[in-house]
Scaffold this motif. Structure first.
Motif, PDB file in Angstrom:
ATOM      1  N   ASP A  13      61.522  53.694  47.963  1.00 10.37           N
ATOM      2  CA  ASP A  13      61.934  53.756  46.559  1.00 10.37           C
ATOM      3  C   ASP A  13      60.824  54.497  45.821  1.00 10.37           C
ATOM      4  OD1 ASP A  13      62.101  52.926  43.708  1.00 10.37           O
ATOM      5  OD2 ASP A  13      63.643  51.534  44.423  1.00 10.37           O
ATOM      6  N   GLU A  14      61.203  55.405  44.933  1.00 15.43           N
ATOM      7  CA  GLU A  14      60.187  56.195  44.219  1.00 15.43           C
ATOM      8  C   GLU A  14      59.284  55.332  43.344  1.00 15.43           C
ATOM      9  OE1 GLU A  14      62.786  57.620  40.341  1.00 15.43           O
ATOM     10  OE2 GLU A  14      62.726  58.932  42.091  1.00 15.43           O
ATOM     11  N   LYS A  15      59.732  54.126  42.960  1.00 10.30           N
ATOM     12  CA  LYS A  15      58.923  53.223  42.135  1.00 10.30           C
ATOM     13  C   LYS A  15      57.908  52.432  42.949  1.00 10.30           C
ATOM     14  CE  LYS A  15      62.417  50.886  40.586  1.00 10.30           C
ATOM     15  NZ  LYS A  15      63.438  51.459  41.441  1.00 10.30           N
ATOM     16  N   CYS A  34      58.503  45.917  43.727  1.00 11.77           N
ATOM     17  CA  CYS A  34      59.244  47.143  43.428  1.00 11.77           C
ATOM     18  C   CYS A  34      60.557  46.709  42.774  1.00 11.77           C
ATOM     19  CB  CYS A  34      59.489  47.942  44.711  1.00 11.77           C
ATOM     20  SG  CYS A  34      60.287  49.534  44.428  1.00 11.77           S
ATOM     21  N   ASP A  36      63.348  47.094  39.229  1.00  8.59           N
ATOM     22  CA  ASP A  36      63.822  47.884  38.092  1.00  8.59           C
ATOM     23  C   ASP A  36      63.475  47.186  36.786  1.00  8.59           C
ATOM     24  OD1 ASP A  36      64.977  49.987  39.585  1.00  8.59           O
ATOM     25  OD2 ASP A  36      66.756  48.761  39.969  1.00  8.59           O
ATOM     26  N   PRO A 109      57.735  44.370  37.203  1.00 11.39           N
ATOM     27  CA  PRO A 109      57.667  45.533  38.090  1.00 11.39           C
ATOM     28  C   PRO A 109      56.211  45.939  38.313  1.00 11.39           C
ATOM     29  CG  PRO A 109      59.377  45.849  36.439  1.00 11.39           C
ATOM     30  CD  PRO A 109      58.613  44.604  36.046  1.00 11.39           C
ATOM     31  N   GLU A 110      55.871  46.287  39.526  1.00  8.94           N
ATOM     32  CA  GLU A 110      54.537  46.719  39.952  1.00  8.94           C
ATOM     33  C   GLU A 110      53.485  45.613  39.877  1.00  8.94           C
ATOM     34  OE1 GLU A 110      53.297  50.458  38.268  1.00  8.94           O
ATOM     35  OE2 GLU A 110      55.168  51.440  38.818  1.00  8.94           O
TER      36      GLU A 110
END
Length: 147
Positions: A13-15, A34, A36, A109-110
């Protein structure tokens, strides 16, 4: 100084965030959520949290997933099953994050959600025998060596 091994990582996933070490002597590399959007984990609930990465653990090693001490002590969130990632696994690394506390907790996220320790392991060759060698402890189980 620790021995450094090259570990191939694939972002699914790009994130996704590549694992990082928090300090020079850290044994565990932080794994990142990871997501959204933020998720809420209710007390007693376990949620599979994506990391968005897959990796190649070197042969003879396993990636052991441990709690991050800060997340566990401050939020009561820790991996539910403390599993390892085998050298032949190529799927996404997921963390079964469990809320051990009494209040709902949010994972952003992250956010760093666990740590991965890459460790060597021994494969046992199991042999059935009629007797085992004697020791002072013998068959004493839980709590048998202390008061």
């Amino acid at each position: 100084m620790a021995t450094v091994y090259d570990i191939n990582i694939k972002k699914l996933d790009e994130k996704a965030v590549i694992p990082t070490y928090g300090s020079e002597y850290a044994a565990g590399a932080d794994l990142y959520a990871c997501l959204d959007e933020a998720i809420t984990i209710e007390p007693g609930q376990t949620v599979m949290v994506h990391t968005g990465i897959a990796m190649e653990i070197p042969e003879g090693f396993a990636g052991l997933v441990y709690a991050r001490s800060g997340l566990a002590s401050k939020k009561g969130l820790a991996p539910a099953n403390k599993v390892g990632v085998d050298a032949d696994y190529r799927g996404e690394i997921m963390v079964a994050l469990h809320n051990h506390g009494t209040q709902s907790q949010t994972v952003e996220p992250e956010e760093r959600i666990a740590q991965l320790v890459i460790a060597p392991y021994i494969v046992g060759a199991f042999h059935q025998v009629d007797e085992l060698s004697d020791t002072v402890r013998g068959a004493g189980g839980f709590g048998s060596t202390g008061k």
